[in-house]
Design a protein around this motif. Structure first.
Motif, PDB file in Angstrom:
ATOM      1  N   ALA A  30      15.079 -26.871  57.654  1.00 54.10           N
ATOM      2  CA  ALA A  30      15.170 -25.503  58.170  1.00 54.10           C
ATOM      3  C   ALA A  30      15.348 -24.483  57.052  1.00 54.10           C
ATOM      4  O   ALA A  30      15.066 -23.308  57.210  1.00 54.10           O
ATOM      5  CB  ALA A  30      16.340 -25.380  59.163  1.00 54.10           C
ATOM      6  N   ASP A  31      15.833 -24.995  55.871  1.00 56.30           N
ATOM      7  CA  ASP A  31      16.062 -24.063  54.781  1.00 56.30           C
ATOM      8  C   ASP A  31      14.783 -23.540  54.179  1.00 56.30           C
ATOM      9  O   ASP A  31      14.792 -22.559  53.437  1.00 56.30           O
ATOM     10  CB  ASP A  31      16.898 -24.729  53.683  1.00 56.30           C
ATOM     11  N   ASN A  32      13.636 -24.214  54.457  1.00 53.96           N
ATOM     12  CA  ASN A  32      12.375 -23.781  53.858  1.00 53.96           C
ATOM     13  C   ASN A  32      11.955 -22.411  54.366  1.00 53.96           C
ATOM     14  O   ASN A  32      11.280 -21.668  53.685  1.00 53.96           O
ATOM     15  CB  ASN A  32      11.271 -24.802  54.156  1.00 53.96           C
ATOM     16  N   ASN A  33      12.339 -22.093  55.595  1.00 63.53           N
ATOM     17  CA  ASN A  33      11.956 -20.814  56.176  1.00 63.53           C
ATOM     18  C   ASN A  33      12.950 -19.700  55.884  1.00 63.53           C
ATOM     19  O   ASN A  33      12.701 -18.560  56.186  1.00 63.53           O
ATOM     20  CB  ASN A  33      11.792 -20.960  57.694  1.00 63.53           C
ATOM     21  N   SER A  34      14.113 -20.095  55.340  1.00 63.52           N
ATOM     22  CA  SER A  34      15.118 -19.079  55.070  1.00 63.52           C
ATOM     23  C   SER A  34      14.784 -18.339  53.788  1.00 63.52           C
ATOM     24  O   SER A  34      14.161 -18.867  52.876  1.00 63.52           O
ATOM     25  CB  SER A  34      16.510 -19.721  54.941  1.00 63.52           C
ATOM     26  N   THR A  35      15.239 -17.109  53.700  1.00 63.56           N
ATOM     27  CA  THR A  35      14.954 -16.284  52.535  1.00 63.56           C
ATOM     28  C   THR A  35      15.837 -16.714  51.377  1.00 63.56           C
ATOM     29  O   THR A  35      17.059 -16.783  51.519  1.00 63.56           O
ATOM     30  CB  THR A  35      15.214 -14.805  52.862  1.00 63.56           C
ATOM     31  N   PRO A  36      15.266 -17.036  50.205  1.00 63.64           N
ATOM     32  CA  PRO A  36      16.085 -17.450  49.080  1.00 63.64           C
ATOM     33  C   PRO A  36      16.944 -16.307  48.599  1.00 63.64           C
ATOM     34  O   PRO A  36      16.576 -15.138  48.715  1.00 63.64           O
ATOM     35  CB  PRO A  36      15.049 -17.853  48.018  1.00 63.64           C
ATOM     36  N   PRO A  37      18.121 -16.625  48.071  1.00 65.27           N
ATOM     37  CA  PRO A  37      18.991 -15.554  47.593  1.00 65.27           C
ATOM     38  C   PRO A  37      18.340 -14.805  46.445  1.00 65.27           C
ATOM     39  O   PRO A  37      17.764 -15.389  45.537  1.00 65.27           O
ATOM     40  CB  PRO A  37      20.253 -16.312  47.113  1.00 65.27           C
ATOM     41  N   GLU A  38      18.405 -13.483  46.523  1.00 62.54           N
ATOM     42  CA  GLU A  38      17.780 -12.651  45.507  1.00 62.54           C
ATOM     43  C   GLU A  38      18.613 -12.705  44.229  1.00 62.54           C
ATOM     44  O   GLU A  38      19.838 -12.658  44.259  1.00 62.54           O
ATOM     45  CB  GLU A  38      17.684 -11.201  45.993  1.00 62.54           C
ATOM     46  N   PRO A  39      17.937 -12.799  43.056  1.00 62.02           N
ATOM     47  CA  PRO A  39      18.676 -12.833  41.806  1.00 62.02           C
ATOM     48  C   PRO A  39      19.379 -11.513  41.550  1.00 62.02           C
ATOM     49  O   PRO A  39      18.892 -10.450  41.913  1.00 62.02           O
ATOM     50  CB  PRO A  39      17.577 -13.085  40.759  1.00 62.02           C
ATOM     51  N   LYS A  40      20.510 -11.609  40.901  1.00 58.87           N
ATOM     52  CA  LYS A  40      21.293 -10.424  40.623  1.00 58.87           C
ATOM     53  C   LYS A  40      20.600  -9.563  39.580  1.00 58.87           C
ATOM     54  O   LYS A  40      20.233 -10.029  38.510  1.00 58.87           O
ATOM     55  CB  LYS A  40      22.688 -10.822  40.118  1.00 58.87           C
ATOM     56  N   THR A  41      20.378  -8.305  39.908  1.00 57.96           N
ATOM     57  CA  THR A  41      19.651  -7.400  39.028  1.00 57.96           C
ATOM     58  C   THR A  41      20.566  -6.883  37.925  1.00 57.96           C
ATOM     59  O   THR A  41      21.680  -6.444  38.187  1.00 57.96           O
ATOM     60  CB  THR A  41      19.092  -6.208  39.833  1.00 57.96           C
ATOM     61  N   LYS A  42      20.072  -6.954  36.688  1.00 60.46           N
ATOM     62  CA  LYS A  42      20.820  -6.408  35.582  1.00 60.46           C
ATOM     63  C   LYS A  42      20.783  -4.883  35.647  1.00 60.46           C
ATOM     64  O   LYS A  42      19.755  -4.291  35.905  1.00 60.46           O
ATOM     65  CB  LYS A  42      20.228  -6.888  34.252  1.00 60.46           C
ATOM     66  N   LEU A  43      21.936  -4.277  35.382  1.00 59.11           N
ATOM     67  CA  LEU A  43      21.980  -2.819  35.394  1.00 59.11           C
ATOM     68  C   LEU A  43      21.151  -2.234  34.257  1.00 59.11           C
ATOM     69  O   LEU A  43      20.508  -1.210  34.406  1.00 59.11           O
ATOM     70  CB  LEU A  43      23.437  -2.342  35.305  1.00 59.11           C
ATOM     71  N   LEU A  44      21.128  -2.907  33.117  1.00 62.12           N
ATOM     72  CA  LEU A  44      20.314  -2.462  31.994  1.00 62.12           C
ATOM     73  C   LEU A  44      19.995  -3.668  31.133  1.00 62.12           C
ATOM     74  O   LEU A  44      20.899  -4.368  30.662  1.00 62.12           O
ATOM     75  CB  LEU A  44      21.052  -1.395  31.172  1.00 62.12           C
ATOM     76  N   ASP A  45      18.728  -3.935  30.959  1.00 61.72           N
ATOM     77  CA  ASP A  45      18.263  -5.110  30.229  1.00 61.72           C
ATOM     78  C   ASP A  45      17.789  -4.678  28.845  1.00 61.72           C
ATOM     79  O   ASP A  45      16.728  -4.075  28.689  1.00 61.72           O
ATOM     80  CB  ASP A  45      17.120  -5.788  30.993  1.00 61.72           C
ATOM     81  N   PHE A  46      18.608  -4.997  27.822  1.00 62.60           N
ATOM     82  CA  PHE A  46      18.268  -4.634  26.461  1.00 62.60           C
ATOM     83  C   PHE A  46      17.440  -5.715  25.769  1.00 62.60           C
ATOM     84  O   PHE A  46      17.213  -5.635  24.559  1.00 62.60           O
ATOM     85  CB  PHE A  46      19.542  -4.379  25.643  1.00 62.60           C
ATOM     86  N   SER A  47      17.009  -6.727  26.515  1.00 62.52           N
ATOM     87  CA  SER A  47      16.187  -7.772  25.905  1.00 62.52           C
ATOM     88  C   SER A  47      14.836  -7.233  25.447  1.00 62.52           C
ATOM     89  O   SER A  47      14.165  -7.867  24.624  1.00 62.52           O
ATOM     90  CB  SER A  47      15.969  -8.923  26.890  1.00 62.52           C
TER      91      SER A  47
END
Length: 525
Positions: free
Chosen positions: A273-290
């Motif tokens: 049943a987990d295949n249809n569930s929405t995967p957790p969204e990755p945490k967005t960096k406030l500012l990416d200096f990479s």
């Protein structure tokens, strides 16, 4: 895959299965058009107040130039703050707050008693508001479009051109009626429209939808046998050798009673049943200096640093230059308006050209920057009204090809790509802040020293040429960096390539069954 939008309240996000290339994006494009008009349009039209401020405050050219310099510096220097706030609170609230700051600073500046007061009101307060208004708007507009991004952004960015075209004569006429202070007050009230535009910036969420694959037509059992035996290097005639030729239960359609194949254990806590569930969204960096580790971005940032020297000074000094040549106030305003009209066509042309495929957009930008440098050099050689008019039209057209595309080009793979554009735009504009601070005062010092307004355009041309040099290095740095990374990966992984992929189901099971059958035959014998 079709674009599917989820209808939600106006205060919620727009959810699409892919980049819509339209939809609510057209409303965002209109909002960006107005924001451009009320931010950069006002900054470029501020030259109409120069002579009035010099007479009222009894100040020199360079000291008055610091008003716009501080404003541009604060606008660009606080770009990372704009990125952080947008990622934390959303683009809508940040732009609305920026509109309030812009209007407040301009209204208070109308009652200033010294040039220092304007340094604080227009330079710092309005400058911060310009940053919070412009950068989040252009960032979210790029997220709503993909294939049409260059064209839509270029057309929407013509707002500042229409503003210069209309505001310069209008403010000049308004000053004759009510004076420069009430004219500036009227501009400040008008800039409250930024807040209304900010309310239209609904966030966008892209959630990819898995495609439902159609079941292939059922093949005959004998055909299945032949295909699988070909993979296992056997044939149907080899049945008498003791190998049980069969297919895997999962590959034969209709074999519902076949024993299911044992599969590898799934990840912890997973179930079908987990295949249809929405995967957790990755945490967005406030500012990416990479992005600062990307050599191509570093070169592109230096391009923006030096090119900024030529963005603002010409529009600020074209009216004083025309007045020094004996051209009247009305005709001087017409020259600035003609420059704005030409910039409109330049932006539209650049957007149309960059929308063509296949085309290397970074090279088109390099050609436009080179031609813009030529336009800046041509100004000191102009004489009379028509000479300045021709130079202004040529400069405005080439400026439009560069000014409307240099920030959206960050989304191209030759620079950083759309995934890191938000952080890259903040860092990029932040680096531009040094040139924004030094450009107009440097031109003002040259004017005060040489007593000739033409010298201001030489400094702009020198900066634009240096910008073209760094822009030419962007693509080589990108390809060279990629090659180095690939070589490092090969060294780490060794010379051996990845193991060849084996067919999925039937090999293990068929060989296992063949061994069992062989043992059964030996026991019978």
């Amino acid at each position: 895959m079709t674009v599917k939008a989820v209808k939600m309240p106006c205060t919620s996000a727009n959810v699409y299965t892919k980049v819509p290339d339209g939809g609510w994006g057209w409303t965002v494009a209109f909002a960006f058009f107005v924001v451009e008009a009320l931010t950069y349009g006002i900054i470029k039209s501020f030259g109409v107040f120069f002579n009035d401020l010099m007479e009222s405050f009894d100040e020199t050219n360079s000291r008055i130039s610091w008003i716009i310099s501080i404003c541009v510096f604060v606008q660009t220097f606080t770009a990372p703050l704009s990125t952080v706030l947008s990622n934390r609170f959303g683009h809508r609230l940040v732009v609305m707050a920026g509109g309030l700051l812009v209007s407040t600073g301009m209204v208070i500046a109308a009652f200033a008693r010294s040039v220092v007061d304007m340094y604080v009101t227009i330079g710092i307060v309005s400058g911060l508001g310009y940053c919070l208004s412009f950068l989040p708007t252009v960032t979210i507009l790029s997220q709503y479009f993909d294939k049409r991004r260059s064209l839509v952004t270029a057309v929407a960015s013509t707002g500042e051109c229409f503003a210069v075209f209309s505001f310069a004569p209008a403010i000049t006429a308004l000053k004759e009626q009510i004076g420069w202070r009430y004219s500036m007050l009227s501009v400040g009230v008008l800039q409250l429209g930024i807040t209304a535009c900010g309310s239209l910036l609904r966030p966008i969420v892209i959630r990819e939808q898995e495609e439902v694959k159609a079941q292939p037509p059922e093949e005959s059992t004998e055909t299945k046998y032949m295909l699988e035996n070909e993979q296992t290097c056997t044939s149907i005639e080899s049945i008498d050798s003791g190998v049980d030729i069969t297919t895997s239960p999962s590959n034969v359609p209709g074999k519902t009673k076949a024993e299911p194949k044992s599969e590898e254990p799934k990840q912890h806590g997973q179930n079908p049943a987990d295949n249809n569930s929405t995967p957790p969204e990755p945490k967005t960096k406030l500012l990416d200096f990479s992005v600062m580790r990307d050599y191509s971005f570093i070169c592109y940032a230096f391009f923006g640093l030096f090119a900024t020297l030529g963005f603002f000074a010409p529009s600020l000094y074209i009216i004083p230059l025309s007045r020094s040549l004996g051209i009247g106030k009305d005709h001087s305003a017409y020259i600035l308006s003609a420059m704005a009209i030409a910039e409109v066509f330049g932006r539209i042309f650049a957007g149309w050209l960059l929308n063509k495929k296949p085309i290397r957009k970074i090279y088109i930008e390099l050609i436009c920057v080179t031609l813009l440098s030529v336009a800046l050099v041509a100004f000191p050689f102009a004489s009379g009204f028509w000479g300045l008019m021709i130079c202004s039209v040529y400069f405005g057209f080439m400026l439009g090809t560069v000014a409307g595309t240099h920030i959206p080009l960050l989304a191209e793979d030759d620079v950083v790509g759309i995934e890191r554009m938000s952080s890259a735009a903040g860092v990029y504009v932040f680096i531009q802040s040094l040139a924004g601070l030094a450009g107009p005062p440097l031109a003002g010092v040259l004017v005060d020293t040489t007593k000739n307004y033409s010298s201001a355009f030489y400094s702009c041309a020198a900066g634009m040429v240096l910008g073209a040099v760094f822009l030419a290095l962007v693509r080589p740095c990108k390809t060279g960096l990629c090659h180095q990374q690939q070589q490092q990966q090969h060294v780490e992984e060794g010379t051996a390539g990845p193991p060849p992929e084996l067919p999925d189901d039937f090999i293990d099971m068929d060989i296992g069954k063949a061994e069992n059958s062989g043992k059964g035959s030996d026991s019978v014998v």
